[in-house]
Design a protein around this motif. Sequence first.
Motif, PDB file in Angstrom:
ATOM      1  N   ASP A 156       0.865  -1.181   0.000  1.00  0.00           N
ATOM      2  CA  ASP A 156       0.000   0.000   0.000  1.00  0.00           C
ATOM      3  C   ASP A 156       0.898   1.225   0.000  1.00  0.00           C
ATOM      4  OD1 ASP A 156      -1.967   1.976   0.404  1.00  0.00           O
ATOM      5  OD2 ASP A 156      -1.884   1.702   2.588  1.00  0.00           O
ATOM      6  N   LEU A 157       0.956   1.923  -1.135  1.00  0.00           N
ATOM      7  CA  LEU A 157       1.750   3.142  -1.235  1.00  0.00           C
ATOM      8  C   LEU A 157       0.882   4.261  -1.776  1.00  0.00           C
ATOM      9  CD1 LEU A 157       5.391   3.672  -2.257  1.00  0.00           C
ATOM     10  CD2 LEU A 157       3.639   5.042  -3.404  1.00  0.00           C
ATOM     11  N   GLU A 158       0.946   5.395  -1.106  1.00  0.00           N
ATOM     12  CA  GLU A 158       0.129   6.554  -1.491  1.00  0.00           C
ATOM     13  C   GLU A 158       0.895   7.821  -1.147  1.00  0.00           C
ATOM     14  OE1 GLU A 158      -2.036   8.038  -3.314  1.00  0.00           O
ATOM     15  OE2 GLU A 158      -3.965   7.374  -2.492  1.00  0.00           O
ATOM     16  N   ARG A 159       0.732   8.834  -1.978  1.00  0.00           N
ATOM     17  CA  ARG A 159       1.277  10.154  -1.659  1.00  0.00           C
ATOM     18  C   ARG A 159       0.173  11.206  -1.828  1.00  0.00           C
ATOM     19  NH1 ARG A 159       2.878  15.363  -1.787  1.00  0.00           N
ATOM     20  NH2 ARG A 159       4.922  15.727  -0.822  1.00  0.00           N
ATOM     21  N   ASP A 160      -0.191  11.527  -3.066  1.00  0.00           N
ATOM     22  CA  ASP A 160      -1.309  12.428  -3.331  1.00  0.00           C
ATOM     23  C   ASP A 160      -1.805  12.174  -4.749  1.00  0.00           C
ATOM     24  OD1 ASP A 160       0.496  13.738  -5.028  1.00  0.00           O
ATOM     25  OD2 ASP A 160       1.002  15.247  -3.527  1.00  0.00           O
ATOM     26  N   ALA A 161      -2.778  12.959  -5.197  1.00  0.00           N
ATOM     27  CA  ALA A 161      -3.413  12.706  -6.492  1.00  0.00           C
ATOM     28  C   ALA A 161      -2.407  12.777  -7.634  1.00  0.00           C
ATOM     29  CB  ALA A 161      -4.548  13.696  -6.720  1.00  0.00           C
TER      30      ALA A 161
ATOM     31  N   PRO B 291       5.698  -3.704 -11.574  1.00  0.00           N
ATOM     32  CA  PRO B 291       5.259  -2.331 -11.861  1.00  0.00           C
ATOM     33  C   PRO B 291       3.888  -2.081 -11.231  1.00  0.00           C
ATOM     34  CG  PRO B 291       5.925  -3.498 -13.862  1.00  0.00           C
ATOM     35  CD  PRO B 291       5.769  -4.525 -12.788  1.00  0.00           C
ATOM     36  N   PHE B 292       3.683  -0.867 -10.728  1.00  0.00           N
ATOM     37  CA  PHE B 292       2.384  -0.543 -10.138  1.00  0.00           C
ATOM     38  C   PHE B 292       2.203   0.968 -10.108  1.00  0.00           C
ATOM     39  CE2 PHE B 292       5.227   0.019  -6.593  1.00  0.00           C
ATOM     40  CZ  PHE B 292       4.634   0.974  -5.767  1.00  0.00           C
ATOM     41  N   ARG B 293       0.988   1.383  -9.838  1.00  0.00           N
ATOM     42  CA  ARG B 293       0.686   2.799  -9.658  1.00  0.00           C
ATOM     43  C   ARG B 293       0.245   3.049  -8.222  1.00  0.00           C
ATOM     44  NH1 ARG B 293      -2.289   5.126 -15.136  1.00  0.00           N
ATOM     45  NH2 ARG B 293      -0.495   4.761 -16.529  1.00  0.00           N
ATOM     46  N   PRO B 294       0.698   4.140  -7.631  1.00  0.00           N
ATOM     47  CA  PRO B 294       0.290   4.453  -6.254  1.00  0.00           C
ATOM     48  C   PRO B 294      -1.218   4.665  -6.154  1.00  0.00           C
ATOM     49  CG  PRO B 294       2.189   5.775  -6.929  1.00  0.00           C
ATOM     50  CD  PRO B 294       1.666   5.113  -8.157  1.00  0.00           C
ATOM     51  N   GLY B 295      -1.695   4.511  -4.915  1.00  0.00           N
ATOM     52  CA  GLY B 295      -3.083   4.827  -4.651  1.00  0.00           C
ATOM     53  C   GLY B 295      -4.023   3.649  -4.640  1.00  0.00           C
ATOM     54  N   ARG B 296      -3.488   2.439  -4.848  1.00  0.00           N
ATOM     55  CA  ARG B 296      -4.331   1.250  -4.805  1.00  0.00           C
ATOM     56  C   ARG B 296      -3.516   0.092  -4.220  1.00  0.00           C
ATOM     57  NH1 ARG B 296      -4.824   2.050 -11.031  1.00  0.00           N
ATOM     58  NH2 ARG B 296      -4.274   4.097 -10.229  1.00  0.00           N
ATOM     59  N   ARG B 297      -4.190  -0.865  -3.691  1.00  0.00           N
ATOM     60  CA  ARG B 297      -3.520  -2.029  -3.119  1.00  0.00           C
ATOM     61  C   ARG B 297      -2.885  -2.866  -4.234  1.00  0.00           C
ATOM     62  NH1 ARG B 297      -5.928  -5.929   1.548  1.00  0.00           N
ATOM     63  NH2 ARG B 297      -4.524  -7.718   1.289  1.00  0.00           N
TER      64      ARG B 297
ATOM     65  N   ASP C 259      -0.682   8.890 -11.321  1.00  0.00           N
ATOM     66  CA  ASP C 259      -0.360   8.602 -12.714  1.00  0.00           C
ATOM     67  C   ASP C 259       1.069   8.109 -12.884  1.00  0.00           C
ATOM     68  OD1 ASP C 259      -2.886   9.317 -13.651  1.00  0.00           O
ATOM     69  OD2 ASP C 259      -2.341  11.435 -13.826  1.00  0.00           O
ATOM     70  N   LYS C 260       1.826   8.038 -11.813  1.00  0.00           N
ATOM     71  CA  LYS C 260       3.192   7.538 -11.899  1.00  0.00           C
ATOM     72  C   LYS C 260       3.197   6.015 -12.002  1.00  0.00           C
ATOM     73  CE  LYS C 260       5.453  11.101  -9.025  1.00  0.00           C
ATOM     74  NZ  LYS C 260       6.559  11.471  -9.938  1.00  0.00           N
ATOM     75  N   THR C 261       4.170   5.479 -12.686  1.00  0.00           N
ATOM     76  CA  THR C 261       4.428   4.049 -12.651  1.00  0.00           C
ATOM     77  C   THR C 261       5.704   3.810 -11.864  1.00  0.00           C
ATOM     78  OG1 THR C 261       3.341   3.645 -14.772  1.00  0.00           O
ATOM     79  CG2 THR C 261       4.896   1.978 -13.993  1.00  0.00           C
ATOM     80  N   LEU C 262       5.565   3.131 -10.756  1.00  0.00           N
ATOM     81  CA  LEU C 262       6.708   2.802  -9.907  1.00  0.00           C
ATOM     82  C   LEU C 262       6.998   1.308  -9.999  1.00  0.00           C
ATOM     83  CD1 LEU C 262       5.798   4.907  -6.713  1.00  0.00           C
ATOM     84  CD2 LEU C 262       7.210   5.586  -8.667  1.00  0.00           C
TER      85      LEU C 262
END
Length: 450
Positions: free
Chosen positions: A361-366, A392-398, A370-373
């Motif tokens: 679970d990684l989150e920063r802000d809106a 690869p994943f995008r922040p804001g979701r499990r 759209d980043k791919t980490l």
Amino acid sequence: MTGPPMCDDHTHDHDHRTHPAPTPGLRAELTRRGILSAAGSGLLMASLGGPALGAVSTGATLATGASRTSRLTRGTTLLHADLHNHSLISDGDGDPAAAFGSMRAAGLDVAALTDHSTISGNDLADAIAAGLPPEVAKVGGLTPTAWRRTKALADAADEAGAFTALRGFEWSSPLLGHVNVWFTEDYVDLLEAPTMLTLWGWLQRSPSSWLGGGGDGIAGFNHPGREPLRFAEFIMDRRVREQVVSMEIFNRGRDFLFHNWSKGASSPLVACLNKGWRTGLLGVTDEHGTDWGFPEGKGRTGLWVTRHDRAGVREAMQARRFFATRTSGLRLDATATLDGSTARMGGGLLGRGGDVRIDLDLERDAEWRDKTLHAQVLRPGPRVPEVVHVEPFRPGRRVSFTVPMDVEDGRWFVVRVSDPTGVNASPGPAGHPCNDLGVAYTSPWWITPV
């Protein structure tokens, strides 16, 4: 008077012009001893909104950052911490009386003042220091009077449920390395503990023993590998393995995963964990300036606590329930599951191996959504970590993925979150996946064969 060097690469690696100035009251506090002007000090919008656990308060309400609540686990809340800072007491530029106020104003929830302990750990040191120019006296580091003053400042700044202020010290050997110690009633210097063996002996002794000791404290390895002997190559002392809770992976703006690889050194992470230490991974500013807590891009730590006070912070540190980052306002939680048993970062799993499911679970802000980490799973290697999976994943979701592991290949693993569009300024072997930009590290998990 001469003494061992302290932070010999003391630099201010941020541009003060890029940040708005602190409040006039804070500026006056920072300059009242004629130290560097804080007119350009940065205001880091670092604290997070969102719900806290019970009556826990963040102590500041700033604009950016993720919620403090995990999508994966319950019963804890996220606090943002900086556990390594300096002042005029040793080789810093700032008045120690201003340090905790600055860090709280910057949006931190937990802060420690950890001035160097070098050669002034006796009562005579106060008398000697009083007769020397300040720029000479501070080479000796903490004195008993300064140690008591640090406690008074931390106690005055500490507010349960809002801001946790800690006193600590940095045992500083110019050859072996530097070790932070927190929560002790006493401190030790190089005259009393000149080697790793004597330092660990002091740390495991009861403070009530006739020799004194730091058995009431916990400790961690600082900027690993910067000093040449690297903690006697992380020599293991099982008497203090539970007390040595951390290793800095981000110090100031630097990623220490491959520190000094170009000079022939192995990865500090591999060297430490392969010796059997059970250290979580910290990010710290190691601040020596006057704008404690404000600069963006320096290390910081996320602590998952059950309560926001000193006892709760200590429990989270001893459980290794924390992560390292260089991004303010970041939330990272992670669990691993093997054979039906689940553990959070810093915990242990039982088994000989198999498919390990990792939930992130990684989150920063809106803007981050759209980043791919990349989530990189690091396993033991002889000199650098082996990357056995990249997700690869995008922040804001499990995020969930499965990685096969065998305990015969090593008993620890770490998740490194990276930005594949960026570059690691201290790269490892050519082509290594971790030569990209590090965003965060979980603390390790350990697998115990059964």
